[in-house]
Design a protein around this motif. Structure first.
Motif, PDB file in Angstrom:
ATOM      1  N   UNK A 109      46.038  52.678  30.238  1.00 27.43           N
ATOM      2  CA  UNK A 109      45.803  51.252  30.472  1.00 27.43           C
ATOM      3  C   UNK A 109      44.351  50.967  30.848  1.00 27.43           C
ATOM      4  N   UNK A 110      43.717  51.875  31.594  1.00 24.41           N
ATOM      5  CA  UNK A 110      42.342  51.620  32.009  1.00 24.41           C
ATOM      6  C   UNK A 110      41.392  51.559  30.812  1.00 24.41           C
ATOM      7  N   UNK A 111      41.684  52.339  29.767  1.00 22.52           N
ATOM      8  CA  UNK A 111      40.830  52.315  28.581  1.00 22.52           C
ATOM      9  C   UNK A 111      40.978  50.976  27.848  1.00 22.52           C
ATOM     10  N   UNK A 112      42.226  50.488  27.752  1.00 24.23           N
ATOM     11  CA  UNK A 112      42.444  49.194  27.102  1.00 24.23           C
ATOM     12  C   UNK A 112      41.790  48.062  27.888  1.00 24.23           C
ATOM     13  N   UNK A 113      41.765  48.175  29.228  1.00 23.46           N
ATOM     14  CA  UNK A 113      41.142  47.135  30.048  1.00 23.46           C
ATOM     15  C   UNK A 113      39.624  47.157  29.908  1.00 23.46           C
ATOM     16  N   UNK A 114      39.041  48.351  29.967  1.00 26.50           N
ATOM     17  CA  UNK A 114      37.584  48.458  29.915  1.00 26.50           C
ATOM     18  C   UNK A 114      37.032  48.178  28.510  1.00 26.50           C
ATOM     19  N   UNK A 115      37.812  48.575  27.502  1.00 26.28           N
ATOM     20  CA  UNK A 115      37.345  48.427  26.119  1.00 26.28           C
ATOM     21  C   UNK A 115      38.474  47.838  25.276  1.00 26.28           C
ATOM     22  N   UNK A 116      38.805  46.576  25.445  1.00 26.10           N
ATOM     23  CA  UNK A 116      39.941  45.993  24.724  1.00 26.10           C
ATOM     24  C   UNK A 116      39.795  46.075  23.211  1.00 26.10           C
ATOM     25  N   UNK A 117      38.554  46.237  22.723  1.00 30.09           N
ATOM     26  CA  UNK A 117      38.361  46.313  21.280  1.00 30.09           C
ATOM     27  C   UNK A 117      38.867  47.625  20.682  1.00 30.09           C
ATOM     28  N   UNK A 118      39.266  48.599  21.515  1.00 30.06           N
ATOM     29  CA  UNK A 118      39.819  49.834  20.957  1.00 30.06           C
ATOM     30  C   UNK A 118      41.238  49.621  20.454  1.00 30.06           C
ATOM     31  N   UNK A 119      41.856  48.499  20.800  1.00 26.42           N
ATOM     32  CA  UNK A 119      43.192  48.203  20.279  1.00 26.42           C
ATOM     33  C   UNK A 119      43.058  47.745  18.830  1.00 26.42           C
ATOM     34  N   UNK A 120      43.886  48.298  17.978  1.00 27.47           N
ATOM     35  CA  UNK A 120      43.734  48.110  16.542  1.00 27.47           C
ATOM     36  C   UNK A 120      43.995  46.660  16.142  1.00 27.47           C
ATOM     37  N   UNK A 121      43.249  46.216  15.147  1.00 24.09           N
ATOM     38  CA  UNK A 121      43.466  44.908  14.544  1.00 24.09           C
ATOM     39  C   UNK A 121      44.153  45.099  13.201  1.00 24.09           C
ATOM     40  N   UNK A 122      45.293  44.452  13.024  1.00 27.27           N
ATOM     41  CA  UNK A 122      46.040  44.481  11.766  1.00 27.27           C
ATOM     42  C   UNK A 122      46.030  43.079  11.161  1.00 27.27           C
ATOM     43  N   UNK A 123      46.735  42.898  10.068  1.00 24.07           N
ATOM     44  CA  UNK A 123      46.797  41.568   9.455  1.00 24.07           C
ATOM     45  C   UNK A 123      47.450  40.559  10.389  1.00 24.07           C
ATOM     46  N   UNK A 124      48.187  41.034  11.375  1.00 21.96           N
ATOM     47  CA  UNK A 124      48.820  40.149  12.350  1.00 21.96           C
ATOM     48  C   UNK A 124      47.925  39.866  13.552  1.00 21.96           C
ATOM     49  N   UNK A 125      46.706  40.378  13.538  1.00 17.25           N
ATOM     50  CA  UNK A 125      45.801  40.167  14.658  1.00 17.25           C
ATOM     51  C   UNK A 125      45.654  41.428  15.498  1.00 17.25           C
ATOM     52  N   UNK A 126      44.888  41.333  16.563  1.00 16.71           N
ATOM     53  CA  UNK A 126      44.690  42.494  17.421  1.00 16.71           C
ATOM     54  C   UNK A 126      45.959  42.762  18.226  1.00 16.71           C
ATOM     55  N   UNK A 127      46.337  44.037  18.248  1.00 11.23           N
ATOM     56  CA  UNK A 127      47.561  44.415  18.939  1.00 11.23           C
ATOM     57  C   UNK A 127      47.362  44.395  20.453  1.00 11.23           C
ATOM     58  N   UNK A 128      48.446  44.185  21.168  1.00  9.80           N
ATOM     59  CA  UNK A 128      48.410  44.152  22.622  1.00  9.80           C
ATOM     60  C   UNK A 128      48.859  45.488  23.188  1.00  9.80           C
ATOM     61  N   UNK A 129      48.313  45.825  24.335  1.00 13.83           N
ATOM     62  CA  UNK A 129      48.596  47.121  24.952  1.00 13.83           C
ATOM     63  C   UNK A 129      50.090  47.262  25.273  1.00 13.83           C
ATOM     64  N   UNK A 130      50.584  48.476  25.113  1.00 15.11           N
ATOM     65  CA  UNK A 130      51.972  48.783  25.432  1.00 15.11           C
ATOM     66  C   UNK A 130      52.500  49.920  24.580  1.00 15.11           C
ATOM     67  N   UNK A 131      52.704  49.689  23.281  1.00 13.59           N
ATOM     68  CA  UNK A 131      53.220  50.768  22.435  1.00 13.59           C
ATOM     69  C   UNK A 131      52.193  51.881  22.238  1.00 13.59           C
ATOM     70  N   UNK A 132      52.635  53.002  21.731  1.00 11.23           N
ATOM     71  CA  UNK A 132      51.726  54.066  21.318  1.00 11.23           C
ATOM     72  C   UNK A 132      51.121  53.702  19.959  1.00 11.23           C
ATOM     73  N   UNK A 133      50.153  54.485  19.528  1.00 14.36           N
ATOM     74  CA  UNK A 133      49.572  54.392  18.186  1.00 14.36           C
ATOM     75  C   UNK A 133      49.119  52.965  17.848  1.00 14.36           C
ATOM     76  N   UNK A 134      48.411  52.349  18.780  1.00 11.49           N
ATOM     77  CA  UNK A 134      47.850  51.018  18.523  1.00 11.49           C
ATOM     78  C   UNK A 134      46.337  51.041  18.726  1.00 11.49           C
ATOM     79  N   UNK A 135      45.739  52.231  18.562  1.00  7.92           N
ATOM     80  CA  UNK A 135      44.292  52.304  18.758  1.00  7.92           C
ATOM     81  C   UNK A 135      43.589  52.289  17.397  1.00  7.92           C
ATOM     82  N   UNK A 136      42.348  51.880  17.434  1.00  9.85           N
ATOM     83  CA  UNK A 136      41.483  51.862  16.267  1.00  9.85           C
ATOM     84  C   UNK A 136      40.787  53.219  16.200  1.00  9.85           C
TER      85      UNK A 136
END
Length: 669
Positions: A82-109
């Protein structure tokens, strides 16, 4: 790699109570000789940036080593803290549905530089800590890695750079991809549009190929870091997965397994499948054939498969043994369950492990102990088994992408995999074992027959290699839609099936969707059921004068056209099928194509649910597995003299062999 590995994933971090000593005692009773740890728990290992906690890793490594159980360490990069998603929210992958929100696995860019920087740091910290521990035998890179439908700015910018390196001028790009259509031309690199909404299949498929290349590069990047620390005797593996339909189904559209496996020393795979009355062994055979092909026939690891799994997968008595030895019969040198214990909370609460939630012995665990004992007893005979198949099935990620952009009719699924599995399963049910390959090159001469389903997109060079394979004496069963478009998904301007017309001796320029159409055989050797429906697609084939018509459409209008043909080309034979046949007809067509060939891949005259697999062990012995994939007993006859390995008893050719429900036998000869 000298013996069979029998393993589990083990998560000390998830345990609701202290029980490491008890678990190891039960593992030893089960026959477990390897565990996988660490790949899921980055946040436990690094609870805050730069703060590390090795407690669970150290205690498990030390305890397993004391018990004589080997350990595979996984890099913990597929589920970010969670700390990585907070410090660098852009590491969460962007798909055609938009940028994913933290929680599931395998949602990193996986191409994001901040993610890469932190991933490299945790890999290096972990590797430096465990590299010299005597329990460690190898490393698993990440976990079921894919590109996660990444259309973020780093992925798209990289794609544009890739095209700039490939194309000296935009004029050539526009021509190759046909971008004049609907004003999609790109006349300035700065105008390059977002790819996710393109209506141009050529551009979309090129981007999909680039996304897969980034998975290949990402795993190679991890492998290079791991090898800086690994000892020479350590292996490096990865657990590839497949297209998921509630279980492992077909070729993975988001990874090129054959390219990505090049950085590994041992290929690995996760194979899950229906159980109970739906257990057929087809997914085990398909997944095994793919994974065996990743390292040119070498043995592979099943790093994850089910013990109990979903409630509907709780195995009937005998099925766990049947599954485990089916993996071995495909060339697996490890069978490892996900996971040892059932988890008591969170997303996978009802994906049960070998032990249930009460940690107590259960019927599935008791059956597992018999597998462990037999693996230990039979390792000298069953470790490092090699296939000697002379039939192959060609798969191709680019053809999959292209065909799925132009799905026939109202089809909604991954149509390419529907077709591939239809052909694979038809042969499987007839006890024709196949290798799965992704190219036809000079090494293909070892195959007497190759199945080529739906090769919709292919460059001229591949079509030429297919023709040459046939000309030199090979037999090929080529499915509809093959040869239709080039590597850029542009339809060829000549008669179809493109360059394959040379070997197949057939052409067409019209096609339609079948409605109330069946086929009739034009030769006695091919068996057609009365209700042999034409499915999915139909090409109106016109054979050359010297080409033999095998099947003809039964329809008041379309009966003027051939549905399947056979042509001699050089020393070989090409069969072309212009529609999707039912499995029994596929088997009949294949039998006709190979009617005068003795095939090592044809393992038995029995049919499903009796499945026979034949392998060669390191001592040169032939090892024959006979599986009963049904709840009904089967009485068979042995086709060889030899030793029944499970019973340590002799058997002679023609002697009766009785298999109970979900039972199997192994003969060494």
């Amino acid at each position: 790699m000298a013996e069979l590995y029998y393993g589990v994933a083990y998560y000390d971090e998830y345990m609701p109570q202290e029980r490491l000593e008890q678990d190891i005692s039960l593992m030893l009773e089960t026959g477990i000789n390897v565990v996988r740890i660490a790949e899921s728990t980055w946040s436990t290992l690094e609870p805050q940036e730069g703060t590390y906690n090795f407690y669970h890793i150290d205690r498990v490594l030390n305890a397993m080593h004391a018990a004589g159980i080997a350990v595979i360490i996984g890099t913990p990069t597929y589920a970010i803290p969670a700390w990585l998603a907070r410090k660098h929210p852009e590491v969460l992958v962007t798909t055609v549905d938009g940028q994913q929100k933290y929680g599931p696995r395998q949602i990193m860019d996986i191409v994001n530089p901040d993610f890469r920087r932190h991933a490299e740091k945790i890999i290096r910290v972990l590797m430096a800590h465990v590299k010299n521990h005597p329990a460690v035998i190898g490393f698993q890179l990440d976990n079921e890695t894919k590109h996660y439908d990444n259309v973020g700015r780093y992925m798209q910018a990289g794609f544009v750079r890739h095209l700039q390196e490939k194309y000296a001028t935009l004029a050539q790009l526009n021509k190759d991809f046909g971008l004049d259509y609907w004003s999609n031309r790109i006349d300035n690199w700065e105008d390059f549009p977002p790819v996710e909404n393109t209506i141009n299949a050529s551009l979309a498929c090129a981007f999909s190929r680039y996304q897969r290349q980034q998975v290949t590069e990402y795993l190679a990047w991890q492998a290079s870091i791991v090898r800086e620390y690994a000892r020479p005797e350590h292996f490096v593996t990865h657990n590839f997965d497949f297209e998921w339909r509630g279980y492992s189904f077909g070729v993975q559209p988001r990874v090129d397994h054959f390219a990505a496996a090049q950085c590994l020393s041992v290929a690995g795979v996760d194979i899950y499948h229906p159980s109970q009355d739906q257990l057929t062994g087809k997914e085990i055979a398909f997944g095994g054939a793919v994974t065996r092909g990743l390292k040119k026939g070498h043995n592979y690891f099943v790093l994850e498969t089910q013990a109990q799994g979903f409630p509907q997968w709780t195995p009937y008595p005998g099925q766990l043994r049947l599954q485990a030895f089916s993996h071995v019969a495909s060339g697996a040198s490890m069978v490892s369950y996900w996971h040892w214990h059932s988890i008591h909370n969170a997303f996978e609460t009802y994906w049960k492990g070998l032990l249930s939630h009460d940690f107590a012995p259960n019927p599935t665990w008791r059956e597992a102990t018999t597998i462990g004992a037999d693996f230990k007893k039979l390792s000298p005979q069953l470790a490092n088994l090699q296939a000697e198949h002379d039939v192959a099935l060609l798969v191709n990620n680019e053809a999959m992408d292209a065909l799925n952009h132009f799905k026939p009719g109202t089809a909604q699924t991954n149509v390419y995999n529907d077709i591939v599995r239809r052909f694979h399963d038809a042969l499987y049910e007839q006890n024709v074992a196949v290798d799965i390959i992704n190219d036809i090159d000079d090494s293909a001469v070892r195959y007497r027959a190759i199945i080529i389903p739906a090769l919709y997109a292919a460059d001229d060079a591949l079509l030429t290699r297919i023709n040459r394979y046939i000309e030199q004496g090979g037999r090929a069963l080529i499915g509809f839609k093959s040869g239709f478009s080039d590597e850029h998904v542009k339809v060829r301007t000549g008669a179809q099936p493109g360059g394959l017309s040379e070997a197949c001796g057939v052409h067409y320029n019209q096609f339609t969707l079948p409605e109330n159409v069946t086929v009739a055989a034009c030769v006695e050797e091919i068996t057609c059921q009365q209700d042999n429906n034409v499915e999915l697609w139909m090409e109106l084939l016109t054979p050359a004068p010297e080409t033999r018509t095998l099947l003809r459409y039964q329809h008041p209008v379309w009966n003027a056209y051939a549905a399947a043909t056979e042509a001699h080309f050089g020393k070989g034979v090409a069969m072309y099928v212009g529609f999707l046949p039912e499995k029994t007809l596929i088997a009949s067509l294949f039998n006709h194509l190979t009617r005068d060939l003795p095939l090592r891949s044809r393992t038995s005259d029995y049919r499903f649910p009796v499945i026979v697999r034949k392998m060669r062990n390191r001592n040169g012995q032939k090892i024959t597995f006979i599986f009963n994939y049904s709840g009904e007993p089967q009485t068979l006859k042995s086709d060889t003299d030899g030793t029944l390995l499970l019973q340590d008893a002799a058997i002679t050719r023609g002697a009766p062999l009785r298999l109970g429900a979900w039972d199997f036998s192994i003969i060494a000869s």
